[in-house]
Design an enzyme around this catalytic site. Structure first.
Site, PDB file in Angstrom:
ATOM      1  N   HIS A  14      -4.042  -0.544   1.420  1.00 36.30           N
ATOM      2  CA  HIS A  14      -2.884  -0.164   2.364  1.00 36.30           C
ATOM      3  C   HIS A  14      -1.568  -0.564   1.677  1.00 36.30           C
ATOM      4  CE1 HIS A  14      -1.448  -0.454   6.625  1.00 36.30           C
ATOM      5  NE2 HIS A  14      -0.253  -0.630   5.909  1.00 36.30           N
ATOM      6  N   HIS A  16       2.790   0.848   1.306  1.00 31.98           N
ATOM      7  CA  HIS A  16       3.945   1.679   1.614  1.00 31.98           C
ATOM      8  C   HIS A  16       4.677   1.903   0.093  1.00 31.98           C
ATOM      9  CE1 HIS A  16       3.074   1.442   5.739  1.00 31.98           C
ATOM     10  NE2 HIS A  16       2.710   0.131   5.778  1.00 31.98           N
ATOM     11  N   ASN A  42       3.381   6.985   6.621  1.00 27.21           N
ATOM     12  CA  ASN A  42       4.619   6.663   7.652  1.00 27.21           C
ATOM     13  C   ASN A  42       6.053   7.065   7.081  1.00 27.21           C
ATOM     14  OD1 ASN A  42       4.398   4.425   6.405  1.00 27.21           O
ATOM     15  ND2 ASN A  42       5.121   3.166   8.057  1.00 27.21           N
ATOM     16  N   LYS A 100      -4.680   8.451   9.085  1.00 28.20           N
ATOM     17  CA  LYS A 100      -4.105   7.299   9.607  1.00 28.20           C
ATOM     18  C   LYS A 100      -3.894   7.170  11.102  1.00 28.20           C
ATOM     19  CE  LYS A 100      -2.039   3.167  10.030  1.00 28.20           C
ATOM     20  NZ  LYS A 100      -1.677   1.945   9.004  1.00 28.20           N
ATOM     21  N   HIS A 137      -3.920   1.326  12.972  1.00 21.22           N
ATOM     22  CA  HIS A 137      -3.053   0.172  12.969  1.00 21.22           C
ATOM     23  C   HIS A 137      -3.374  -0.319  14.710  1.00 21.22           C
ATOM     24  CE1 HIS A 137       1.091  -1.779  12.958  1.00 21.22           C
ATOM     25  NE2 HIS A 137       0.762  -1.951  14.211  1.00 21.22           N
ATOM     26  N   HIS A 175      -4.874  -4.594   8.412  1.00 19.71           N
ATOM     27  CA  HIS A 175      -3.947  -5.854   8.389  1.00 19.71           C
ATOM     28  C   HIS A 175      -4.213  -6.639   9.659  1.00 19.71           C
ATOM     29  CE1 HIS A 175      -1.783  -2.760  10.902  1.00 19.71           C
ATOM     30  NE2 HIS A 175      -0.998  -2.578   9.829  1.00 19.71           N
ATOM     31  N   ASP A 248      -0.365  -4.073   2.598  1.00 16.92           N
ATOM     32  CA  ASP A 248       0.507  -3.721   3.562  1.00 16.92           C
ATOM     33  C   ASP A 248       1.981  -4.227   2.801  1.00 16.92           C
ATOM     34  OD1 ASP A 248       1.756  -2.410   5.721  1.00 16.92           O
ATOM     35  OD2 ASP A 248       1.401  -4.100   6.946  1.00 16.92           O
ATOM     36  N   HIS A 252      11.649  -2.765   2.740  1.00 14.48           N
ATOM     37  CA  HIS A 252      12.918  -2.481   3.446  1.00 14.48           C
ATOM     38  C   HIS A 252      14.066  -3.150   2.747  1.00 14.48           C
ATOM     39  CE1 HIS A 252      10.685  -0.776   7.129  1.00 14.48           C
ATOM     40  NE2 HIS A 252       9.810  -1.828   6.760  1.00 14.48           N
ATOM     41  N   ALA A 264      10.203  -4.503  10.489  1.00  9.28           N
ATOM     42  CA  ALA A 264       9.014  -5.094  10.307  1.00  9.28           C
ATOM     43  C   ALA A 264       8.365  -4.728   8.962  1.00  9.28           C
ATOM     44  CB  ALA A 264       8.092  -4.989  11.169  1.00  9.28           C
TER      45      ALA A 264
HETATM   46  C1  NCD Z   1       5.099  -1.392   7.957  1.00  6.61           C
HETATM   47  C2  NCD Z   1       6.189  -0.456   7.385  1.00  6.61           C
HETATM   48  O1  NCD Z   1       7.495  -0.893   7.172  1.00  6.61           O
HETATM   49  O2  NCD Z   1       6.238   0.744   7.162  1.00  6.61           O
HETATM   50  N1  NCD Z   1       5.465  -2.368   8.445  1.00  6.61           N
HETATM   51  C3  NCD Z   1       4.765  -3.721   8.612  1.00  6.61           C
HETATM   52  O3  NCD Z   1       5.421  -4.664   9.296  1.00  6.61           O
HETATM   53  N2  NCD Z   1       3.582  -3.758   8.326  1.00  6.61           N
HETATM   54  C4  NCD Z   1       4.157  -0.497   8.768  1.00  6.61           C
HETATM   55  C5  NCD Z   1       2.966  -1.110   9.364  1.00  6.61           C
HETATM   56  O4  NCD Z   1       2.043  -0.981   8.633  1.00  6.61           O
HETATM   57  O5  NCD Z   1       2.716  -1.644  10.493  1.00  6.61           O
HETATM   58 ZN    ZN Z   2       1.421  -0.805   6.744  1.00  5.14          ZN
END
Ligand code: NCD
Ligand code: ZN
Length: 348
Positions: A14, A16, A42, A100, A137, A175, A248, A252, A264
């Protein structure tokens, strides 16, 4: 005391990676150490078709350093109008590895997600038939439900009814953050598994809220009480085939996290394996680390284990990680576990 540990190259189930400048800046931290990763769809706009997923895959491959051999495993983002034949074709051709599911509004860029789960029943039926994994999720979005209860309410109210209707659907509850999720997965058949992040093995909700608010520890699902962190650690360190690593890692920009309405996500790609080695060592379960990071996930996804190996070396002194990554468009803070980490990672 073990000072060296050689394991099969790990995978991240998982991840990003975002796009553009962030993708370029963050991918090498993963591709240096990990063989494969399930790539989250996403983006904004989201990756909702196999065609989009393949174009995104090309951008990821182009951003990967030449000397890293990394395979992105693509996913598509379910909407209420996803074409089930697109999933079936994409999965049978190995273009996508999973689909997803985001409840609409549950997390970052989830507004195109699902409001009415019944609308997906035809899709679930097809996925069950072809063995395509559904990555979930697992949080309800009902504002009446306390944010700390959203995962276990989702399991009772949404996931369990889906599983009763589609008992052989392959599901990754992603997660996970609660004792209840650990028990649900443990007592389910083997078609339900869970990913656990690095940060949820380290932090409880005090990290976010005690002694001043710490936005870099805010992620979704939000970290819970200490007893839940311990349940997650025991599950991960048990070696049980139902639990595997999904970092995960969710980069950001600091400007978006250190804000009146901060977003988040914890960015753990640069130090994940070192932190995990430290935690498993503290648990007396170093010999189980390989199951969690390199074996259980591949088995669940019916993939061969990576043929390469890595070495984890316990250094005499704690090792230093960058605390910020500069992307050219903004700065991203690296997750700080709050304890010294002495395990370094070498490819062999
Ligand atoms: C993830 C994101 O920033 O894309 N954020 C997170 O807090 N985990 C999205 C997600 O997996 O919930
Ligand atoms: Zn995630």
């Amino acid at each position: 005391m073990a000072r060296e540990l050689e394991i099969v190259r790990p995978d991240d189930w998982h991840l990003h990676l975002r796009d553009g400048a962030i993708l370029k800046a963050v991918l090498p931290f993963t591709s240096k150490t990990f063989g494969r990763a399930i790539i989250m769809p996403n983006l904004s706009p989201p990756i909702t078709s196999v065609k989009d997923a393949l174009m995104y895959k090309d951008r990821i491959s182009a951003a990967c350093p030449d000397n890293h051999s990394f395979k992105p495993l693509m996913t598509i983002y379910l909407t209420e109008s996803t074409d089930l034949m697109d999933i079936a074709d994409g999965f049978s051709q190995n273009y996508i590895s999973a689909v997803k599911l985001y409840p609409a509004g549950a997390t970052t860029n989830s507004s195109h997600g699902i409001n009415d789960f019944k609308k997906l029943y035809k899709v679930f039926e097809k996925m069950e038939e072809i063995g395509c994994p559904l990555c979930v999720h697992g949080e309800v979005v009902d504002p009446q439900v306390d944010i700390f209860d959203r995962e276990h309410v989702f399991i009772d109210k949404i996931l369990d009814p889906i599983m009763r209707t589609f008992p052989n659907l392959k599901v990754v509850l992603e997660h996970i953050t609660t004792q209840e999720a650990v028990s649900y997965v443990k007592t389910s058949k083997e078609n339900i598994a869970a990913t656990i992040t690095t940060h949820h093995l380290v932090i409880n909700r005090n990290f976010i809220l005690a002694a001043g608010i710490k936005p870099h520890y805010y992620c979704l699902p939000v970290a819970k009480r200490e007893k839940h962190r311990i349940a997650l650690l025991k599950a991960a360190a048990s070696g049980s085939s139902s639990f595997f690593l999904g970092t995960d890692s969710a980069p950001h920009f600091d400007t978006h996290k250190e804000s009146a309405c901060g977003c988040a996500g914890c960015f753990t790609a640069p130090n994940t394996m070192s932190i995990l080695a430290e935690l498993f060592e503290q648990e007396g379960s170093l010999e189980k680390l390989e199951y969690f990071t390199s074996i259980n996930g591949a088995n669940f996804y019916n993939l061969p284990l990576n043929s390469e190996r890595i070495k984890l070396i316990k250094e005499t002194d704690p090792i230093e990680f960058p605390n910020k990554v500069f992307t050219g468009e903004g700065v991203i803070t690296v997750f700080d576990p709050g304890f010294p980490v002495s395990w370094s990672v070498k490819s062999i």
